[in-house]
Design a protein around this motif. Structure first.
Motif, mmCIF file in Angstrom:
data_model
loop_
_atom_site.group_PDB
_atom_site.id
_atom_site.type_symbol
_atom_site.label_atom_id
_atom_site.label_comp_id
_atom_site.label_asym_id
_atom_site.label_seq_id
_atom_site.Cartn_x
_atom_site.Cartn_y
_atom_site.Cartn_z
ATOM 1 N N LYS A 1 41.217 161.905 33.450
ATOM 2 C CA LYS A 1 39.900 161.367 33.758
ATOM 3 C C LYS A 1 39.668 160.135 32.911
ATOM 4 C CE LYS A 1 37.828 165.727 34.982
ATOM 5 N NZ LYS A 1 36.795 166.698 34.705
ATOM 6 N N PRO A 2 38.966 159.141 33.475
ATOM 7 C CA PRO A 2 38.642 157.971 32.664
ATOM 8 C C PRO A 2 37.814 158.377 31.455
ATOM 9 C CG PRO A 2 38.173 157.567 34.982
ATOM 10 C CD PRO A 2 38.487 159.029 34.832
ATOM 11 N N PRO A 3 37.859 157.610 30.374
ATOM 12 C CA PRO A 3 37.095 157.954 29.190
ATOM 13 C C PRO A 3 35.611 158.070 29.493
ATOM 14 C CG PRO A 3 38.150 155.796 28.964
ATOM 15 C CD PRO A 3 38.555 156.372 30.273
ATOM 16 N N GLY A 4 34.956 159.054 28.901
ATOM 17 C CA GLY A 4 33.563 159.333 29.201
ATOM 18 C C GLY A 4 32.584 158.281 28.744
ATOM 19 N N ARG A 5 32.625 157.845 27.507
ATOM 20 C CA ARG A 5 31.594 156.956 26.990
ATOM 21 C C ARG A 5 32.106 155.570 26.656
ATOM 22 N NH1 ARG A 5 26.859 158.012 26.712
ATOM 23 N NH2 ARG A 5 25.966 160.033 26.632
ATOM 24 N N SER A 6 33.302 155.275 27.030
ATOM 25 C CA SER A 6 33.842 153.978 26.652
ATOM 26 C C SER A 6 34.040 153.102 27.879
ATOM 27 C CB SER A 6 35.175 154.168 25.929
ATOM 28 O OG SER A 6 36.107 154.751 26.798
ATOM 29 N N SER A 7 34.419 151.893 27.625
ATOM 30 C CA SER A 7 34.765 150.988 28.710
ATOM 31 C C SER A 7 36.123 151.411 29.259
ATOM 32 C CB SER A 7 34.815 149.566 28.191
ATOM 33 O OG SER A 7 35.814 149.448 27.209
ATOM 34 N N VAL A 8 36.553 150.784 30.310
ATOM 35 C CA VAL A 8 37.849 151.072 30.901
ATOM 36 C C VAL A 8 38.799 149.963 30.484
ATOM 37 C CG1 VAL A 8 39.087 151.390 33.068
ATOM 38 C CG2 VAL A 8 36.751 152.227 32.841
ATOM 39 N N GLY A 9 39.745 150.278 29.639
ATOM 40 C CA GLY A 9 40.709 149.281 29.185
ATOM 41 C C GLY A 9 40.072 148.120 28.452
ATOM 42 N N GLY A 10 38.906 148.342 27.845
ATOM 43 C CA GLY A 10 38.215 147.290 27.121
ATOM 44 C C GLY A 10 37.299 146.444 27.997
ATOM 45 N N VAL A 11 37.306 146.674 29.298
ATOM 46 C CA VAL A 11 36.452 145.923 30.228
ATOM 47 C C VAL A 11 35.053 146.516 30.201
ATOM 48 C CG1 VAL A 11 36.076 145.322 32.660
ATOM 49 C CG2 VAL A 11 38.394 145.332 31.712
ATOM 50 N N THR A 12 34.057 145.659 30.005
ATOM 51 C CA THR A 12 32.673 146.134 29.994
ATOM 52 C C THR A 12 31.838 145.528 31.118
ATOM 53 O OG1 THR A 12 32.038 144.412 28.424
ATOM 54 C CG2 THR A 12 32.657 146.566 27.502
ATOM 55 N N ARG A 13 32.378 144.497 31.790
ATOM 56 C CA ARG A 13 31.705 143.871 32.942
ATOM 57 C C ARG A 13 32.727 143.696 34.049
ATOM 58 N NH1 ARG A 13 29.876 138.382 30.965
ATOM 59 N NH2 ARG A 13 31.546 138.671 29.496
ATOM 60 N N LEU A 14 32.313 144.044 35.288
ATOM 61 C CA LEU A 14 33.237 143.968 36.406
ATOM 62 C C LEU A 14 32.484 143.543 37.660
ATOM 63 C CD1 LEU A 14 36.162 144.580 37.385
ATOM 64 C CD2 LEU A 14 35.379 146.895 37.847
ATOM 65 N N ALA B 1 22.624 144.429 39.915
ATOM 66 C CA ALA B 1 23.575 144.805 38.870
ATOM 67 C C ALA B 1 23.421 146.309 38.705
ATOM 68 C CB ALA B 1 23.246 144.093 37.567
ATOM 69 N N VAL B 2 24.493 146.997 38.392
ATOM 70 C CA VAL B 2 24.430 148.439 38.177
ATOM 71 C C VAL B 2 25.185 148.789 36.898
ATOM 72 C CG1 VAL B 2 24.145 149.062 40.609
ATOM 73 C CG2 VAL B 2 26.441 148.881 39.667
ATOM 74 N N ALA B 3 24.772 149.879 36.274
ATOM 75 C CA ALA B 3 25.445 150.356 35.071
ATOM 76 C C ALA B 3 26.005 151.743 35.351
ATOM 77 C CB ALA B 3 24.457 150.416 33.903
ATOM 78 N N ALA B 4 27.245 151.973 34.951
ATOM 79 C CA ALA B 4 27.865 153.282 35.100
ATOM 80 C C ALA B 4 27.252 154.217 34.061
ATOM 81 C CB ALA B 4 29.372 153.180 34.921
ATOM 82 N N GLU B 5 26.665 155.300 34.520
ATOM 83 C CA GLU B 5 26.045 156.256 33.600
ATOM 84 C C GLU B 5 27.078 156.821 32.636
ATOM 85 O OE1 GLU B 5 22.903 157.307 33.037
ATOM 86 O OE2 GLU B 5 22.150 155.852 34.462
ATOM 87 N N GLY B 6 26.725 156.824 31.357
ATOM 88 C CA GLY B 6 27.582 157.409 30.332
ATOM 89 C C GLY B 6 28.735 156.536 29.886
ATOM 90 N N ARG B 7 28.759 155.284 30.320
ATOM 91 C CA ARG B 7 29.845 154.373 29.940
ATOM 92 C C ARG B 7 29.292 153.018 29.553
ATOM 93 N NH1 ARG B 7 34.618 155.003 34.340
ATOM 94 N NH2 ARG B 7 34.703 157.242 34.323
ATOM 95 N N ASP B 8 30.070 152.295 28.812
ATOM 96 C CA ASP B 8 29.729 150.919 28.453
ATOM 97 C C ASP B 8 30.331 150.010 29.520
ATOM 98 O OD1 ASP B 8 28.937 148.637 27.139
ATOM 99 O OD2 ASP B 8 30.590 148.685 25.698
ATOM 100 N N LEU B 9 29.800 150.118 30.754
ATOM 101 C CA LEU B 9 30.349 149.375 31.879
ATOM 102 C C LEU B 9 29.227 148.998 32.841
ATOM 103 C CD1 LEU B 9 32.858 148.330 33.428
ATOM 104 C CD2 LEU B 9 32.961 150.583 34.527
ATOM 105 N N VAL B 10 29.081 147.700 33.102
ATOM 106 C CA VAL B 10 28.132 147.209 34.097
ATOM 107 C C VAL B 10 28.920 146.532 35.211
ATOM 108 C CG1 VAL B 10 26.115 147.008 32.600
ATOM 109 C CG2 VAL B 10 27.728 145.114 32.735
#
Length: 95
Positions: free
Chosen positions: A16-29, A61-70
């Motif tokens: 599973k992708p990490p719960g509270r972190s970005s994905v591979g260091g990406v925080t904006r997509l 714009a949307v934010a992924a709940e529980g992650r540092d990802l917008v």
């Protein structure tokens, strides 16, 4: 009588992708295309999105709940020629 081996069974990955972190260091997509946007959300295992500011009519714009990802999930013909610049600025909080 010799034992027969069973064929290999393919099972879905339990990673599973990490719960509270970005994905591979990406925080904006920013994605373009409805099918692509859906595949990205599904592939990242995102289960809930929080709606943010409007980037263009019909595209928030949307934010992924529980992650540092917008994200900006653009489908079809939404947005003007400068959509991607506006999206990145909005996701960076510069609007």
């Amino acid at each position: 009588m010799a034992a027969r081996s069973s064929p290999a069974v393919s099972r879905p990955s339990s990673r599973k992708p990490p719960g509270r972190s970005s994905v591979g260091g990406v925080t904006r997509l920013v994605t373009a295309g409805g099918e692509t946007s859906g595949a990205v959300v599904e592939g990242l295992g995102i289960t809930a999105l929080r709606i943010g500011p409007e980037i263009a009519p019909g595209v928030p714009a949307v934010a992924a709940e529980g992650r540092d990802l917008v994200l900006a999930l653009k489908s079809g013909n939404f947005g003007d020629e400068d959509f991607f610049a506006k999206a990145l600025a909005t996701l960076a909080g510069r609007t």
